[in-house]
Scaffold this motif. Structure first.
Motif, PDB file in Angstrom:
ATOM      1  N   GLN A  33       0.837  -1.202   0.000  1.00 41.48           N
ATOM      2  CA  GLN A  33       0.000   0.000   0.000  1.00 41.48           C
ATOM      3  C   GLN A  33       0.868   1.246   0.000  1.00 41.48           C
ATOM      4  O   GLN A  33       2.023   1.217   0.391  1.00 41.48           O
ATOM      5  CB  GLN A  33      -0.948   0.001   1.203  1.00 41.48           C
ATOM      6  N   LEU A  34       0.248   2.322  -0.442  1.00 34.09           N
ATOM      7  CA  LEU A  34       0.894   3.641  -0.466  1.00 34.09           C
ATOM      8  C   LEU A  34       0.085   4.556   0.446  1.00 34.09           C
ATOM      9  O   LEU A  34      -1.131   4.694   0.285  1.00 34.09           O
ATOM     10  CB  LEU A  34       0.931   4.199  -1.885  1.00 34.09           C
ATOM     11  N   VAL A  35       0.737   5.148   1.425  1.00 35.16           N
ATOM     12  CA  VAL A  35       0.075   6.003   2.403  1.00 35.16           C
ATOM     13  C   VAL A  35       0.330   7.461   2.046  1.00 35.16           C
ATOM     14  O   VAL A  35       1.492   7.873   1.893  1.00 35.16           O
ATOM     15  CB  VAL A  35       0.557   5.700   3.828  1.00 35.16           C
ATOM     16  N   LEU A  36      -0.753   8.223   1.899  1.00 34.39           N
ATOM     17  CA  LEU A  36      -0.682   9.650   1.609  1.00 34.39           C
ATOM     18  C   LEU A  36      -1.486  10.415   2.637  1.00 34.39           C
ATOM     19  O   LEU A  36      -2.348   9.846   3.333  1.00 34.39           O
ATOM     20  CB  LEU A  36      -1.217   9.939   0.197  1.00 34.39           C
ATOM     21  N   TYR A  37      -1.225  11.703   2.723  1.00 33.74           N
ATOM     22  CA  TYR A  37      -1.936  12.563   3.666  1.00 33.74           C
ATOM     23  C   TYR A  37      -2.499  13.759   2.902  1.00 33.74           C
ATOM     24  O   TYR A  37      -1.784  14.390   2.113  1.00 33.74           O
ATOM     25  CB  TYR A  37      -1.008  13.031   4.783  1.00 33.74           C
TER      26      TYR A  37
END
Length: 341
Positions: A33-37
């Protein structure tokens, strides 16, 4: 009591904690997964009346939910209603005038014109007989019984009577023929003008209502009853609750791992255990500097790409500007491409 062993133990614990933090930090990120804010964003609508008049009433307050077509406010329409009533009266008058022209002459008017012709004929016949009588007397008396002046007057009366007879005959022809088609067309045009003027007034009466164009939530109420409204002064600001999206940014290194339609999970601090579903709806084609809201010097100077993650929020939990953690589930191809770089 000797404090050196306690101090040494504390140093050992601090060193162990630092090593653990370093070790965890150096571990590679979860490749699945790729975590972004990012932050919640949505569209807004500024509503203003089309007319310039005093506001009579407003129906909603901040925070109220409104439906498409719902009336939110009303202008003072008393002057428009009076103008509309005047226009309706003008239309009624023009319509009756047009009907009169289309109906033509009444039988009574035709009979009246015939009677006038008959009277003019009688006058002309009487004038002719009087002239002939005077001429006969003058001939039998060798001009002694009738003067030339009397004879000239009789001749003039005959001419006047014949002219009046011709005038009444022409008038009779006009009565029988009825109105000209040009007069009927002119009356029809005048009726159309009055009807159009009434339509304009009715449209202005309709525009005196402020109607919600879409389902939304009232974010701000900017004017109050008694204020002078105009098309340049918004009365309400509406927040459109659907669609909602999260505006986030990815680096060039992660850009190849993101594609439109990719599934996403959205988490907020207010509901940490209740994530929302979403999907990537937009990926910017032009890089930009990291927004000023990112305060670290390293990130502030890097180039990123904006993405918009559409949120499925049936419970309306997301609010404008709310910080959101976005987790994008990567498939096998995306993970391989990411590791290759």
């Amino acid at each position: 009591m000797n404090k050196k062993p306690l101090l040494a133990g504390a140093l050992v614990l601090v060193a162990a904690a630092a090593f653990a933090a370093w070790y965890l930090h150096r571990q590679p990120a979860d490749a699945s997964q790729l975590v972004l804010y990012g932050n919640v964003d949505l569209r807004q609508v500024s509503l203003a009346f089309n007319g310039s008049e005093r506001i009579a009433r407003l129906e909603v307050q901040e925070g109220d939910r409104v439906k498409a077509g719902q009336v939110l406010g009303q202008l003072d329409t008393r002057s428009l209603e009076l103008q509309a009533a005047q226009a309706e009266a003008q239309i009624a008058g023009q319509a009756q005038a047009l009907l009169r022209l289309k109906a033509g002459s009444r039988p009574e008017e035709v009979a009246q014109s015939r009677a006038q012709v008959a009277a003019a004929q009688a006058d002309a016949e009487l004038a002719r007989q009087q002239l002939e009588r005077l001429q006969g007397i003058r001939q039998t008396t060798a001009g002694r019984a009738v003067s030339q002046q009397d004879l000239d007057a009789a001749q003039a009366r005959r001419k006047v009577a014949e002219a009046q007879l011709e005038n009444t005959r022409k008038a009779q022809q006009l009565v029988v023929a009825g109105p000209r088609k040009e007069d009927i067309a002119q009356a029809q045009a005048q009726l159309d003008v009055a009807t159009a003027a009434l339509a304009v007034l009715r449209h202005r009466l309709h525009e005196a209502r402020l109607v919600a164009p879409i389902d939304a939530v009232v974010r701000a109420r900017l004017l109050e009853p008694g204020d002078m409204a105009s098309p340049q002064r918004p009365v309400f600001t509406l927040a459109i609750t659907d669609p909602k999206w999260v505006r986030a940014y990815v680096t060039e290194a992660d850009l190849g791992r993101v594609r439109p339609g990719m599934a996403a999970t959205l988490s907020t601090d207010s509901h940490p255990g209740e994530p929302l579903a979403g999907k990537v709806g937009y990926i910017a084609s032009v890089a930009e500097f990291t927004p000023k809201t990112v305060q670290t010097e390293q990130l502030r100077s890097s180039l990123v790409y904006e993405i918009r993650v559409l949120a499925d929020d049936p419970g309306d939990r997301l609010r404008l500007g709310m910080p959101v953690t976005v987790r994008l589930a990567l498939d096998g191809d995306a993970r391989i491409a990411g590791s290759a770089r």
